[in-house]
Design an enzyme around this catalytic site. Structure first.
Site, PDB file in Angstrom:
ATOM      1  N   CYS A 199     -13.810   1.355 -29.664  1.00  0.00           N
ATOM      2  CA  CYS A 199     -14.756   2.010 -29.936  1.00  0.00           C
ATOM      3  C   CYS A 199     -15.462   2.231 -28.764  1.00  0.00           C
ATOM      4  O   CYS A 199     -16.407   0.730 -28.290  1.00  0.00           O
ATOM      5  CB  CYS A 199     -15.486   1.199 -30.701  1.00  0.00           C
ATOM      6  SG  CYS A 199     -14.725   1.630 -32.718  1.00  0.00           S
TER       7      CYS A 199
ATOM      8  N   TYR B 126      -9.989   2.840 -12.064  1.00  0.00           N
ATOM      9  CA  TYR B 126     -10.204   3.010 -10.880  1.00  0.00           C
ATOM     10  C   TYR B 126      -9.903   4.916 -10.567  1.00  0.00           C
ATOM     11  O   TYR B 126      -9.561   5.887  -9.519  1.00  0.00           O
ATOM     12  CB  TYR B 126      -8.787   3.607 -10.314  1.00  0.00           C
ATOM     13  CG  TYR B 126      -7.969   1.898 -10.762  1.00  0.00           C
ATOM     14  CD1 TYR B 126      -8.266   0.849  -9.334  1.00  0.00           C
ATOM     15  CD2 TYR B 126      -6.773   1.221 -10.918  1.00  0.00           C
ATOM     16  CE1 TYR B 126      -9.010  -0.332  -9.522  1.00  0.00           C
ATOM     17  CE2 TYR B 126      -6.353   0.508 -10.518  1.00  0.00           C
ATOM     18  CZ  TYR B 126      -7.560  -1.421 -10.893  1.00  0.00           C
ATOM     19  OH  TYR B 126      -7.095  -2.225 -10.066  1.00  0.00           O
TER      20      TYR B 126
ATOM     21  N   GLY C  97       1.019  -1.118  -0.240  1.00  0.00           N
ATOM     22  CA  GLY C  97      -0.016   0.224   0.170  1.00  0.00           C
ATOM     23  C   GLY C  97       0.664   1.506   0.026  1.00  0.00           C
ATOM     24  O   GLY C  97       0.268   2.185   0.002  1.00  0.00           O
TER      25      GLY C  97
END
Ligand SMILES: *Cc1c(COP(=O)(O)O)cnc(C)c1O
Length: 403
Positions: free
Chosen positions: A332, A306, A222
């Site tokens: 697309c 995200y 993290g």
């Protein structure tokens, strides 16, 4: 030391290997690895590179050469790690919601295993008893990370065994005689506040008291790296100091030494990576100037998945007048990389670069729209080498069965 590749170097790589192109600077990986080992040098600490961020075997080999261990989330990552030269004991396998067969395969390969549900703990205990030491993944329910989508510690998370189920865990361990050698937690990504790690450590201490054969506590990862100019990375130096004090204190209580393990992914490989693309089209609409590039979320999905920010620069016209653009891909589907970004004037066929593209870039790419995946190139010892060929049309047909 910043170990940033220059515009000239990136342009040279693009002209040698074409675009879109992923470029990784191994010297940046080394710099990040050394920063971590220095920050945690006061206490026996092991780093397990979380390879789901970037699994190219050459990158794995580079991390192995630095002394890193490997964290894997699938049995195929485990096999890639073994192929790259990691010894089984240098690999930690941290799966989520996999079948028992995959765990048995990991036992046969001899790697460290992290169990993340009570049901699996029971199955494992009934089958192996104390013959194969394992680690347990705890969910400490500490909210972490700036982004809910990549936080894994919240109450509804599918990851880990809840800290509130500790009595159940202890009962299963006792009745099946499991040998618990480690406790693990990984609360999320991009954690700025080091107190999150320290709180998590306290939670692991409270769980540790229930087990007397522990050899390590694994704090996952993290660690944040800067994506924007004003971003700061996690203050690992002061984390290292505070962690050292806390763990030394706890070891006295626990009566035996405990290693600390970490599993950095992004911290090691985010900033080493660049995605170089070509500006195909400049399209002025009534409200916006779009730059359409020869890429899309089929190559870099983080901005769309995200809402991640990736810095973009025009490396072909670095001193051009600044203008505002919306950068989009060529597939697309709505695939906006960035709205209203200030870039040096973009002309057709200019090369743009996305920074911080090493972690979860190529790794999350796909063949959507039957487009081909980019090539990957590594910069090492002053030289660029191709480490994955650009896909070709036949790759789209590979494995398809005509009937
Ligand atoms: C993804 C993951 C990591 C790495 O996270 P980063 O944010 O990339 O550092 C570490 N441990 C586990 C178990 C993971 O799933």
């Amino acid at each position: 030391m910043n170990n940033k590749l220059s515009n000239e170097q990136l342009i040279a790589a693009a002209s040698a290997f074409g675009t879109p192109l992923y470029v990784y600077n191994t010297e940046k990986i080394t710099e990040q690895y050394n920063k971590l080992t220095n920050a945690f040098s006061a206490h026996p600490t092991k780093l397990f590179y979380a390879c789901k961020a970037l699994t190219n075997i050459n990158i794995l080999k580079h991390l192995k050469s630095l002394g890193s261990n490997l964290d894997c989330v699938s049995i195929n990552e485990v096999k890639l790690g073994l192929k790259a030269g990691f010894a089984p004991k240098e690999i930690l396998y941290t799966p989520n919601c996999v079948a028992f067969d995959e765990i048995k395969e990991a036992v046969n390969l001899g790697v460290n295993i992290n169990i993340d549900s009570i049901a699996m703990l029971e199955l494992f205990g009934n089958f192996y008893g104390d013959s194969y030491p394992i680690c347990i993944r705890i969910n400490p329910h500490i909210e972490a990370g700036g982004n809910y989508k990549i936080s894994t510690g919240h109450i509804d998370s599918k990851f880990g065994i809840s800290i509130h189920q500790i009595r159940h865990i202890v009962r299963v361990v006792k009745t099946t005689k499991l040998h618990i050698q480690g406790l693990h937690m990984h609360t999320g990504s991009e954690i700025k506040d080091i107190n999150v790690f320290l709180q998590a450590l306290e939670v692991l201490f409270s769980v540790a008291e229930h087990f007397d054969q522990l050899e390590f506590l694994d704090l996952g990862s993290g660690f944040k790296v800067p994506y924007k100019e004003e971003d700061r990375e996690t203050d690992i130096v002061s984390l290292g100091q505070k962690l050292n004090v806390a763990i030394k204190e706890f070891e006295k209580e626990y009566g035996k030494p405990l290693e600390i393990w970490f599993e950095p992914g992004k911290y090691l490989v985010s900033e080493c990576g660049y995605l170089v693309v070509n500006a195909n089209v400049i399209k002025q609409t009534t409200a916006t100037v779009f730059v359409g590039v020869n890429s899309g979320f089929n190559h870099l999905i983080r901005p769309m998945f995200y809402d991640s920010y990736h810095k973009i620069a025009n490396i072909s016209n670095a001193t051009g007048a600044e203008r505002i653009y919306t950068v989009v891909g060529n597939i697309c589907e709505t695939d906006t990389f960035a709205w209203d970004r200030v870039l040096n004037e973009v002309r057709e066929d200019d090369l743009l670069v996305f920074y911080n593209a090493g972690a979860y870039g190529f790794e999350m790419s796909s063949n959507f729209n039957s487009r081909l995946k980019p090539a990957e190139v590594m910069f090492k010892d002053g030289q660029f080498s191709l480490i994955r060929e650009r896909q070709v049309f036949d790759d789209l047909l590979a494995g398809q069965v005509a009937c």
